[in-house]
Scaffold this motif. Structure first.
Motif, PDB file in Angstrom:
ATOM      1  N   PRO A 104      22.340   4.089  22.942  1.00  0.00           N
ATOM      2  CA  PRO A 104      22.252   2.740  22.390  1.00  0.00           C
ATOM      3  C   PRO A 104      20.893   2.110  22.703  1.00  0.00           C
ATOM      4  O   PRO A 104      20.165   2.560  23.593  1.00  0.00           O
ATOM      5  CB  PRO A 104      23.376   1.984  23.095  1.00  0.00           C
ATOM      6  CG  PRO A 104      23.695   2.779  24.304  1.00  0.00           C
ATOM      7  CD  PRO A 104      23.313   4.193  24.015  1.00  0.00           C
ATOM      8  N   TRP A 119      20.202   0.274  30.398  1.00  0.00           N
ATOM      9  CA  TRP A 119      21.385   0.330  29.557  1.00  0.00           C
ATOM     10  C   TRP A 119      22.461  -0.383  30.358  1.00  0.00           C
ATOM     11  O   TRP A 119      22.961   0.122  31.365  1.00  0.00           O
ATOM     12  CB  TRP A 119      21.790   1.777  29.261  1.00  0.00           C
ATOM     13  CG  TRP A 119      20.848   2.425  28.305  1.00  0.00           C
ATOM     14  CD1 TRP A 119      20.913   2.391  26.940  1.00  0.00           C
ATOM     15  CD2 TRP A 119      19.680   3.183  28.621  1.00  0.00           C
ATOM     16  NE1 TRP A 119      19.852   3.084  26.401  1.00  0.00           N
ATOM     17  CE2 TRP A 119      19.077   3.584  27.418  1.00  0.00           C
ATOM     18  CE3 TRP A 119      19.063   3.559  29.829  1.00  0.00           C
ATOM     19  CZ2 TRP A 119      17.918   4.332  27.365  1.00  0.00           C
ATOM     20  CZ3 TRP A 119      17.911   4.310  29.776  1.00  0.00           C
ATOM     21  CH2 TRP A 119      17.353   4.690  28.564  1.00  0.00           C
ATOM     22  N   SER A 183      19.151  -6.421  24.652  1.00  0.00           N
ATOM     23  CA  SER A 183      20.286  -5.706  24.089  1.00  0.00           C
ATOM     24  C   SER A 183      21.533  -6.174  24.822  1.00  0.00           C
ATOM     25  O   SER A 183      21.436  -6.883  25.827  1.00  0.00           O
ATOM     26  CB  SER A 183      20.119  -4.183  24.214  1.00  0.00           C
ATOM     27  OG  SER A 183      20.207  -3.815  25.553  1.00  0.00           O
TER      28      SER A 183
END
Length: 185
Positions: A104, A119, A183
């Motif tokens: 991702p 992440w 993110s």
């Protein structure tokens, strides 16, 4: 980044050879301390794991909310094979790495002299569950020739720079530490 269990998160400022670890219990305290230390021209870092004891060691690490990489940049790092010439080169290599492994989109911090890549996870993960995945991330980066600081991805006592502060590695040329890409977990 911040764990809901983060009772003994460590915060560190570095001035020359002196270091100071300060316990941080919430994000407000982190930002307050980071701002004060940056105003005093100190490098500031935060620990990525929660700790069960009042020491920032791998043995005391208990839980975390992210996996992470450190990618160094600069001519000296590139010449030594320990980084990329530019942040743009590093970013392109990271993009290819993520696409190749179908990872991702990461959260990226411009650390002033490189990239810190995260992440993030939705919940705390115990170190015992985190460690094998962190080891696999490190192996994958090395296998795919992503030039990283290999001591970082599987280090449960790791500290990385705080966004909104400065990288004072070169006292004559401090560089801002900023969020490059956001993110979500």
């Amino acid at each position: 980044f911040f764990s809901s269990r983060r009772r003994h998160t460590r915060f560190r400022n570095v001035t020359g050879v002196q270091t100071c670890a300060l316990p941080i219990y919430n994000i407000s305290d982190l930002l307050e301390q980071a701002n004060a230390l940056t105003d005093a021209n100190h490098d500031t870092y935060f620990a990525l794991h929660s700790f069960d004891k009042h020491s920032r060691t791998q043995g005391a690490a208990s839980s975390v909310r992210s996996f992470y990489l450190d990618i160094d940049c600069g001519a000296d790092k590139a010449e030594a094979g320990k980084g990329y010439e530019t942040k743009s080169d590093a970013l392109q290599a990271l993009i290819q790495f993520c696409k190749g492994l179908k990872l991702p989109k990461p959260y990226i911090i411009d650390s002033g002299r490189g990239l810190h890549v995260y992440w993030m996870l939705e919940e705390d993960v115990q170190k015992s569950a985190w460690q094998p995945v962190a080891n696999a991330l490190k192996r994958a980066a090395l296998k795919h020739k992503l030039v990283i600081d290999p001591s970082v991805p599987a280090d449960s006592a790791r500290i990385l720079r705080v966004p909104g502060t400065y990288n004072f590695k070169s006292k004559d040329d401090p560089l801002p530490v900023v969020v490059f890409q956001r993110s979500t977990p």
